[in-house]
Design a protein around this motif. Structure first.
Motif, PDB file in Angstrom:
ATOM      1  N   ASP A 134      -7.962 -12.447  -2.162  1.00 33.23           N
ATOM      2  CA  ASP A 134      -7.665 -11.511  -1.076  1.00 33.23           C
ATOM      3  C   ASP A 134      -8.915 -10.730  -0.666  1.00 33.23           C
ATOM      4  N   ALA A 135      -9.707 -10.303  -1.636  1.00 29.60           N
ATOM      5  CA  ALA A 135     -10.926  -9.533  -1.343  1.00 29.60           C
ATOM      6  C   ALA A 135     -11.905 -10.363  -0.526  1.00 29.60           C
ATOM      7  N   ALA A 171     -11.166 -12.925   1.391  1.00 33.85           N
ATOM      8  CA  ALA A 171     -10.568 -13.140   2.716  1.00 33.85           C
ATOM      9  C   ALA A 171     -10.737 -11.911   3.606  1.00 33.85           C
ATOM     10  N   ASP A 172     -10.760 -10.732   2.987  1.00 36.55           N
ATOM     11  CA  ASP A 172     -10.920  -9.483   3.739  1.00 36.55           C
ATOM     12  C   ASP A 172     -12.383  -9.090   3.938  1.00 36.55           C
ATOM     13  N   GLY A 173     -13.321  -9.921   3.464  1.00 40.57           N
ATOM     14  CA  GLY A 173     -14.735  -9.695   3.718  1.00 40.57           C
ATOM     15  C   GLY A 173     -15.470  -8.814   2.727  1.00 40.57           C
ATOM     16  N   TYR A 174     -14.872  -8.519   1.595  1.00 37.32           N
ATOM     17  CA  TYR A 174     -15.578  -7.714   0.591  1.00 37.32           C
ATOM     18  C   TYR A 174     -16.657  -8.547  -0.074  1.00 37.32           C
ATOM     19  N   LYS A 181     -17.113  -0.309   2.670  1.00 36.90           N
ATOM     20  CA  LYS A 181     -16.766  -1.503   3.452  1.00 36.90           C
ATOM     21  C   LYS A 181     -17.030  -2.806   2.712  1.00 36.90           C
ATOM     22  N   THR A 219      -3.624  -0.090  -2.827  1.00 33.75           N
ATOM     23  CA  THR A 219      -2.760  -1.266  -2.713  1.00 33.75           C
ATOM     24  C   THR A 219      -2.355  -1.645  -4.128  1.00 33.75           C
ATOM     25  N   LYS A 228     -10.363   0.741  -1.850  1.00 34.19           N
ATOM     26  CA  LYS A 228     -11.617   0.458  -1.153  1.00 34.19           C
ATOM     27  C   LYS A 228     -12.629   1.548  -1.490  1.00 34.19           C
ATOM     28  N   THR A 232       0.846  -1.181   0.000  1.00 35.37           N
ATOM     29  CA  THR A 232       0.000   0.000   0.000  1.00 35.37           C
ATOM     30  C   THR A 232       0.884   1.234   0.000  1.00 35.37           C
TER      31      THR A 232
END
Length: 162
Positions: free
Chosen positions: A111-112, A114-117, A81, A60, A78, A22
């Protein structure tokens, strides 16, 4: 059983390593910038002022490396949320058609999730719409012109079972 597999080629897995960071400091960002310069500025003739729009510091940056050479990149930000925006997807000309951009999109999607998107959003150049459609992105809205290139808005919903 062997008869049914005869003549079929297995889809080759892209041999590539991904790294991400990032912000605008460091080797990964420098490599992302080099790929973007080669593709968007040199090849497509987009001005550096438009390509490097002042938003890289909050993004990122993903870079894919083939034998330590940066060959593919994307910028991810992003939106809220639940929504992640993918931008600046680019592959160096000599590394195209090797599955690297597809592998990069798979990594970003993994990745998205896993990050909850819950969804991914992008604005694809018209010539790349079919590439993203093969990865479950759907077009919405009207075509629009950006940097003298026609684009389409696209979104992909992410589900746990994807």
């Amino acid at each position: 059983m062997a008869l049914f597999g005869f003549g079929k080629r297995k889809k080759q897995q892209a041999a590539i390593d991904f790294e991400k960071q990032t912000g605008e400091e460091g080797k990964i960002y420098d490599d992302a910038k080099a790929v973007r310069n080669a593709v968007f500025v040199d090849e497509q003739g987009i001005s550096q002022d438009l390509e490097f729009d002042g938003h890289d510091d909050q993004a990122t940056h993903y870079v894919g490396y083939e034998n330590d050479a940066p060959v593919v990149t994307a910028r991810v930000t992003k939106l809220d949320k639940d929504i992640l925006q993918i931008q600046r997807v680019a592959t160096i000309d000599w590394a195209r058609n090797k599955g690297y951009a597809r592998a990069l999109m798979d990594q970003i999607t993994e990745d998205a999730k896993a990050d909850g998107y819950r969804s991914l959003y992008l604005e694809a150049q018209e010539t790349a719409v079919s590439f993203y459609a093969k990865q479950s992105f759907e077009v919405f809205g009207q075509p629009f012109l950006e940097a003298n290139i026609w684009h389409r808005k696209m979104e992909r919903e992410l589900y746990p079972e994807d």
